[in-house]
Scaffold this active site. Structure first.
Site, short mmCIF file in Angstrom:
data_model
loop_
_atom_site.label_atom_id
_atom_site.label_comp_id
_atom_site.label_asym_id
_atom_site.label_seq_id
_atom_site.Cartn_x
_atom_site.Cartn_y
_atom_site.Cartn_z
N LYS A 1 -0.16 -3.11 5.31
CA LYS A 1 -0.86 -3.34 4.27
C LYS A 1 -0.54 -4.61 3.08
O LYS A 1 0.61 -4.47 2.71
CB LYS A 1 -1.79 -2.67 3.58
N ARG B 1 -22.16 -5.09 -45.77
CA ARG B 1 -20.81 -4.60 -44.73
C ARG B 1 -21.16 -3.79 -44.17
O ARG B 1 -21.86 -2.64 -43.70
CB ARG B 1 -19.73 -4.85 -45.83
N SER C 1 0.66 -1.22 -0.10
CA SER C 1 -0.16 0.12 -0.19
C SER C 1 1.15 1.63 -0.18
O SER C 1 1.54 1.41 0.84
CB SER C 1 -1.37 -0.35 1.55
N ASN D 1 -1.97 -6.35 0.84
CA ASN D 1 -3.37 -7.00 -0.10
C ASN D 1 -3.54 -7.62 -1.48
O ASN D 1 -2.26 -8.42 -2.33
CB ASN D 1 -3.59 -5.46 -1.35
#
Length: 479
Positions: free
Chosen positions: A333, A364, A327, A335
């Protein structure tokens, strides 16, 4: 400071390196879907067309060889090609011009059989006229899309194979590892981590097989899907050869159309693609099915990623990633970065796929077809990035069985309330469940068939271990 996008002091390239989509940054599929890869696929399509026409006797082998060599050696500045594409709403027109110019300058000699010219030795300028013979822009770009998709899917399915192997090992090792099943976010009944991993495996096995089974066809229809230019060139070549050569081929005068249909098959063979039933310029189910298969794969990859995010929460702590997951503000942290990347792709791919195979006009589409190109590439590169990231996620996943078992006990035995209902009077069960604290079941309230391990979550796994075995057997049979 105001950013000037046109400043010479800026970066030398404006190519997209995945800054806002790190799930695919630096992955193998990103390289296989780059601008350079698309240019190469278009040149491969042009070269294969020439080789197929030579095999069909429409142009000489020497001419095809010159086109093939030149296409293989041609280097194109993709950014410049993109800018020149604005004049034709697509890259094929300027790319064909580049290829023709390169062939014309390559010299070489070839025998020309197209357009009625009967000469024995011609130079590069004569062969340049044979580049893109009988094809249209959409033939080349759609074929290139199928080549890019085929090459990307080969890598995606290889990564899925690796993930499946890792999941099979997880499921087998944790066949009886007790944990709480969660429905609507709440503890439900006991299950095993092995069955959860086997469930992840089931979804990915289905999507891998679906990707592998996709028939990705070549595209060759000419100006409006009738192959008229190729039929006309074939008739001219047959007329020039005369009745004797025609008889030697065993052909009737009206066989030009059949020869061209066979040529389409040869073209597909040269590319390693499926043979189309007919040109699919305006019938876009091929692209729709490809987008749906990639969406399904991304979603299937998103399932373990989502579960890992929830199971890795601090207060749950049942698994942990191998990633550092740092972090910028909170040093403590860790994560679940890999899972976040994969989950982000699982949201994006279905959204991009919605832009594919939109209904177009007549033979087309004016806009709907062009709108497919970028979303299709994003579907491929995001799915490929998610698959490659999933190998890292599952391969490095740390599992904490003790924490799983401890979490099962958080509700004081209530994960087996369904089992208690089979052995207790309804009113007695309600009264027991309404009391605070761990379940306290009076022995005299139970019926005589109540098992000794009534409150043990490990005793109420149903067929979870056997379901793991069944899933693994099916996986091994399909591997």
């Amino acid at each position: 400071m105001i950013f000037d996008a046109t400043s010479d002091a800026g970066p030398p390239s404006c190519s997209d390196g995945g800054l806002l989509a790190p799930v695919r940054a630096g992955t193998r599929v990103e390289a296989l879907t780059s601008d350079r890869a698309w240019v190469r696929a278009m040149l491969d399509a042009e070269a294969a067309l020439a080789r197929a026409q030579a095999r069909a006797g429409l142009i000489s082998g020497e001419a095809a060889a010159l086109i093939d060599r030149t296409a293989a050696a041609l280097t194109v500045d993709a950014a410049d090609l993109a800018r020149r594409s604005r004049q034709s709403a697509g890259p094929v027109v300027p790319l064909v011009a580049d290829l023709r110019s390169a062939v014309a300058g390559a010299g070489g000699e070839a025998v020309s059989r197209a357009g009625g010219e009967d000469v024995s030795r011609v130079g590069g300028e004569d062969v340049a006229r044979l580049v893109h013979l009988g094809a249209t822009t959409q033939d080349i770009l759609d074929t290139a899309a199928m080549l890019v998709a085929t090459r990307a899917i080969a890598v995606i399915t290889a990564d899925l194979d690796a993930v499946l192997t890792l999941l099979a090992d997880l499921a087998e090792r944790h066949r009886t590892t007790v944990m709480a099943a969660r429905t609507l976010g709440q503890h439900a009944v006991p299950t095993t981590f092995g069955l959860k991993a086997a469930g992840w495996l089931t979804g990915l096995l289905h999507t891998r097989d679906r990707l592998r089974a996709l028939p990705l066809p070549a595209q060759l229809g000419g100006a409006a899907g009738t192959l008229a230019a190729l039929v006309e060139a074939t008739r001219s070549e047959a007329a020039r050869e005369g009745p004797a050569r025609e008889a030697a081929r065993g052909e009737a005068a009206g066989d030009a159309s059949l020869r061209v249909l066979a040529l389409v098959g040869v073209y597909a063979e040269e590319l390693g693609l499926a043979v189309p039933l007919a040109p699919w310029h305006a019938e876009r189910s091929v692209i729709g099915e490809l987008g749906a298969a990639l969406s399904g794969t991304a979603r299937a990859l998103g399932k373990p990623a989502t579960d890992v995010i929830l199971m890795a929460q601090t207060e749950v702590g049942e698994v942990a990633e191998s990633s550092q997951g740092g972090s910028s503000a909170m040093p403590h942290k860790r994560n679940p970065a890999l899972s976040v990347l994969i989950r982000s792709a699982s949201f994006q791919v279905p959204a991009y796929a919605q832009a594919l195979a939109q209904v177009g006009e007549h033979e087309r589409a004016a806009g709907a077809w062009q709108a497919e190109w970028a979303p299709l590439r994003e579907c491929l590169r995001l799915t490929g990035g998610a698959a490659e990231t999933a190998v890292e996620l599952v391969g490095g996943l740390r599992v904490f069985p003790d924490r799983m078992r401890a979490n099962v006990e958080l509700t004081g035995g209530r994960t087996v309330s369904e089992r208690l209902a089979a052995h207790l009077d309804r009113d007695d069960l309600r009264a027991i469940l309404d009391r605070d604290g761990p379940l306290d079941v009076p022995p005299d309230a139970l019926d005589q068939d109540a098992p000794q391990d009534l409150l043990d979550p490990a005793g109420y796994l149903g067929a979870a271990p056997e379901l793991v075995d069944r899933i693994l057997a099916a996986y091994r049979a399909r591997s």
